[in-house]
Every structure is written in C-alpha cells, then in structure tokens.
Scaffold this active site. Sequence first.
Site, PDB file in Angstrom:
ATOM      1  N   LYS A  41       5.406   9.283   8.321  1.00 18.68           N
ATOM      2  CA  LYS A  41       5.343   8.693   9.665  1.00 18.68           C
ATOM      3  C   LYS A  41       6.442   9.210  10.600  1.00 18.68           C
ATOM      4  O   LYS A  41       6.393  10.345  11.059  1.00 18.68           O
ATOM      5  CB  LYS A  41       5.325   7.162   9.550  1.00 18.68           C
ATOM      6  CG  LYS A  41       4.061   6.646   8.815  1.00 18.68           C
ATOM      7  CD  LYS A  41       4.030   5.152   8.724  1.00 18.68           C
ATOM      8  CE  LYS A  41       2.950   4.675   7.788  1.00 18.68           C
ATOM      9  NZ  LYS A  41       1.610   4.633   8.390  1.00 18.68           N
ATOM     10  N   TYR A  84       0.868  -1.188   0.000  1.00 13.93           N
ATOM     11  CA  TYR A  84       0.000   0.000   0.000  1.00 13.93           C
ATOM     12  C   TYR A  84       0.897   1.227   0.000  1.00 13.93           C
ATOM     13  O   TYR A  84       1.885   1.275   0.734  1.00 13.93           O
ATOM     14  CB  TYR A  84      -0.894   0.003   1.243  1.00 13.93           C
ATOM     15  CG  TYR A  84      -1.709   1.259   1.461  1.00 13.93           C
ATOM     16  CD1 TYR A  84      -1.416   2.126   2.517  1.00 13.93           C
ATOM     17  CD2 TYR A  84      -2.782   1.576   0.634  1.00 13.93           C
ATOM     18  CE1 TYR A  84      -2.168   3.279   2.727  1.00 13.93           C
ATOM     19  CE2 TYR A  84      -3.542   2.731   0.845  1.00 13.93           C
ATOM     20  CZ  TYR A  84      -3.225   3.574   1.892  1.00 13.93           C
ATOM     21  OH  TYR A  84      -3.970   4.722   2.104  1.00 13.93           O
ATOM     22  N   ASP A  91       9.370   2.993  -1.305  1.00 15.78           N
ATOM     23  CA  ASP A  91       8.392   3.673  -0.451  1.00 15.78           C
ATOM     24  C   ASP A  91       8.763   3.342   0.996  1.00 15.78           C
ATOM     25  O   ASP A  91       8.383   2.292   1.520  1.00 15.78           O
ATOM     26  CB  ASP A  91       6.973   3.216  -0.786  1.00 15.78           C
ATOM     27  CG  ASP A  91       5.969   3.855   0.153  1.00 15.78           C
ATOM     28  OD1 ASP A  91       4.754   3.599  -0.023  1.00 15.78           O
ATOM     29  OD2 ASP A  91       6.378   4.582   1.077  1.00 15.78           O
TER      30      ASP A  91
HETATM   31  P1  KE4 Z   1      -0.285   8.490   4.657  1.00 18.43           P
HETATM   32  O1  KE4 Z   1      -0.892   9.220   3.469  1.00 18.43           O
HETATM   33  O2  KE4 Z   1      -1.327   7.662   5.409  1.00 18.43           O
HETATM   34  O3  KE4 Z   1       0.545   9.381   5.581  1.00 18.43           O
HETATM   35  O4  KE4 Z   1       0.792   7.454   4.065  1.00 18.43           O
HETATM   36  C1  KE4 Z   1       0.370   6.483   3.119  1.00 18.43           C
HETATM   37  C2  KE4 Z   1       1.336   5.329   3.137  1.00 18.43           C
HETATM   38  C3  KE4 Z   1       2.290   5.249   2.135  1.00 18.43           C
HETATM   39  N1  KE4 Z   1       3.194   4.239   2.114  1.00 18.43           N
HETATM   40  C4  KE4 Z   1       3.192   3.284   3.076  1.00 18.43           C
HETATM   41  C5  KE4 Z   1       4.213   2.184   3.009  1.00 18.43           C
HETATM   42  C6  KE4 Z   1       2.236   3.322   4.128  1.00 18.43           C
HETATM   43  O5  KE4 Z   1       2.244   2.352   5.084  1.00 18.43           O
HETATM   44  C7  KE4 Z   1       1.287   4.358   4.163  1.00 18.43           C
HETATM   45  C8  KE4 Z   1       0.216   4.439   5.232  1.00 18.43           C
HETATM   46  N2  KE4 Z   1       0.123   3.305   6.107  1.00 18.43           N
HETATM   47  C9  KE4 Z   1      -1.162   3.086   6.757  1.00 18.43           C
HETATM   48  C10 KE4 Z   1      -1.016   1.913   7.735  1.00 18.43           C
HETATM   49  N3  KE4 Z   1      -0.898   0.685   7.099  1.00 18.43           N
HETATM   50  C11 KE4 Z   1      -1.662   4.301   7.464  1.00 18.43           C
HETATM   51  C12 KE4 Z   1      -2.855   4.047   8.358  1.00 18.43           C
HETATM   52  C13 KE4 Z   1      -4.118   4.594   7.757  1.00 18.43           C
HETATM   53  O6  KE4 Z   1      -4.323   4.449   6.532  1.00 18.43           O
HETATM   54  O7  KE4 Z   1      -4.912   5.139   8.538  1.00 18.43           O
END
Ligand code: KE4
Length: 428
Positions: free
Chosen positions: A266, A143, A238
């Site tokens: 993060k 993701y 990523d």
């Molecule tokens: P954000 O847009 O949520 O800050 O980041 C997206 C993203 C991009 N790349 C990776 C590898 C990620 O894990 C994420 C976001 N991770 C999720 C948890 N699996 C965030 C939690 C959520 O969606 O509320």
Amino acid sequence: MTSRNESLFARSQRVIPGGVNSPVRAFKSVGGVPVFFTRGRGAWLWDVDDRAYIDYVGSWGPMILGHAHPEVVQAVQEAAAGSLSFGAPTERELEMAELLTTLVPSMELVRLVSSGTEATMSAIRLARGFTGRNVIVKFEGCYHGHGDALLVKAGSGALTFGQPSSAGVPAETTQHTLVLDYNDVPGLERAFAERGDDIAAVILEPVAGNMNLVRPTDAFMQALRTLTERSGSLLIFDEVMTGFRVGLTGAQGLFGIRPDLTTLGKVVGGGMPLGAFGGRRDIMERLAPLGPVYQAGTLSGNPVAVAAGLATLRLVQTPGFYDRLSETTRTLVSGLVEAGRSAGAGFSGDCVGGMFGVFFSDEPPKTFAEVMRADKERFNRFFHEMLDRGVYLAPSAFEAGFVSAAHGEDEIRKTLDAARDAFGAIAR
Ligand code: KE4
C-alpha cells in the site's frame, strides 16, 4: 436514465468476473452499483458522470498524500522515461531498501515484491523454511492477501486446524493453519501450550483493518512476543495496511514490539504495485539466492513503482506529517460520532494515525464477535446516503477508512454536514 456508471458496470460484467478486478470493489456488501472513477486530485475523486466525491478509501490505503500528488507524478514520469523495467538490479531499489531498513529497524534485510499478498505469502514460506515447522497461527477477521495458506476460516473447535475460506484451496494446505480469536490471550496461551513446538509463525494485523478497525490490547501484544520467543516461533507483523499509515514507524513503533518479520504494501508504493517483506538478518539470509527458500518476481523492485514509493516516503517524513494526519482523522471520527449520537444512532468510532473505523454499535468492537454484532444493515444505508451526498466511504461495514494529508478543514466540514443529513435520513 441509465448513468454511465451503470452502463459501464453492465459492460464490465460481460468480460470481467463480477465486473471488477478485486471483489470488495463490487459493492456486494453494501448493494448498488460500484462507482467508476476517471480521475482524482488531493482528497477528491470524479466518476464517469463527472460527479465529485471526498475519498475515504484512498485505494484502500496507498493514497496517503492524496491523489495525483505532483511530486509523485513527476517521479513516476521521470522513471518511466528511462524504461519501465529492466529485470535487473537498479540503484533506485537499493535506495528503497536502504530507506526501509532505516525507517523500520526490525527489517535488517528486505526484499521488494509487487503486492501485499506476495509479501505475506513469501514471509510465511520463509518462516516455515527457517524454523522447519509447518503450523501458522492467524486470527479470525484478519486478512493477509489471497495466498492459499492464509485463506482459512476457523476450524470447528477452538484448537482445530482451519478450513479453507475459499474454493480451490486444498484442505491439505490449510491443515497447518490455526485460526484463533484476536485479542484472546488465553486462547493464544492454550495454542502455544498444546502446539508451541510445531508453530512456525504467528501472523497478524497489528492494528486490524480488515474486520473494520480493531485495536490490539497491550496484553495481547505482549503475549504474542513472549510466547513466540519462548517457543522458537516467529512473530510476523503484517503491516501492509498499518505500515507508514499509523505512523512513520508503523504499528511496531507505536507498540514498541520488534517482530521477527514485517510485511509492507500500500503506502510503500504510493499507489503503484509494490510490496516488501523483511526482518532479522539470520532469517532473511535463508532466501534464494543465499539460502534454500525460493522466492522471485519479474517486476520485483520495479523502477517506476519504486520511484512512486520513494517520492511518497520522502514526503511522509516531513516534520509533523503524522501529527497533522492523526489530528484530521480524530476530528473526522469525533465529528461523525457526535453527529450519529445526536441523531439517536448507536454509533461509535476509533482511529489510529490516518486509518479509522466507524460502527453502528454503542462502543468500538474489541473482538471479531463484537464487530459481527454491529448493525451492518444500518451501515449500508448510511454508506449510500453519504455516497449520494458526495462522500465515498469504504463500500463495506468490515473495512477501515483512510484519510490523506490532502483532507483539509473544508473536506471535513463538508463530510460532517453530509453525515448529519445522512443520519437524519436513515433515522426516518
Ligand atoms: P494486496 O495483495 O491486496 O496488495 O495486499 C493484501 C493485504 C495484505 N495484508 C493486509 C493487512 C491487507 O489489508 C491487504 C489488502 N487489503 C485489502 C483491503 N482490505 C485490499 C483491497 C482489495 O482486496 O481489493
């Protein structure tokens, strides 16, 4: 008697879709009512009914120092006192850029944004603008945020372009995205043999955390770098989740692979809205205002978010920080596996730095298909038994867990005591 949690959830569903601002928080995967938290300190959280939990979600990764670290809170307070935002350059964001380009040598130039999604969305557009190609390769189970081009599921055939994994994403958007299997080297080789000249970039989680934790094989890592280089495609790591989580130099430092672009989020913001993308100078210089690839943001490099990030990144550079974090995480995972197996559960786990995955399967999965064969129902029961005992795991069998520097022997012991009880409860 209805708990405050339940009444708040009922209320929030009247004004917020699903009652949450991000789907994974809704407990849809594990069932039950999501916990509303009011405060955290170190490894602990308290909910609206003033119940305490040991936290292994850490806001999905950012809270690597633990909650409300005094130096981070102070840095935010000081920055906020001088205004929350200018929409103009500040020395603080320059400091952050200098720090990131030092800690992550592959990032020769870096641009700050406000989320991981913005970072990956921008990196994809930049890769396409730089190469003049359209095809993006991603992997099932990875993701990368909710940008249209990456909300894709595997096409009907191995090498057919992806279909949207979300309503509202036009098929034309995902027709350029190829979805392959993580750790499948022959599949990657086939894709490059057939379409190498059309591939703008390959994007992956260099340690997968969004299908729960799955490590890459060395052969997969090497093939990614060799095949992209040979075909003039870009390799995008990523590292939104792995950056400053698996080690100070991220997964690229662990595996000794130099990607062309890296995305961060993060931990880099320490809990405040901050992301970043960066990489080779010749690529990054295609970005506006220097080049033709447009990318922008009102709050990009926000001084308060950057203050939280700088304070966090200063503290993770403390000598021995990642050795201690990795040791705590290994102790947790080996203790959970021992407890699970003693209770007769087919249970396994793995960890890299301060992130971990546990599975109701005999061995840690190496592929998406193996993850899907793990026993999700038993995980869900285990999740609730642990929650009832004051341990907050990620509310999904398909998410990694996170340990902070604030998790000490006491928290690990309490967690393993709860786990032995919980395994016993689900065995009955
Ligand atoms: P954000 O847009 O949520 O800050 O980041 C997206 C993203 C991009 N790349 C990776 C590898 C990620 O894990 C994420 C976001 N991770 C999720 C948890 N699996 C965030 C939690 C959520 O969606 O509320």
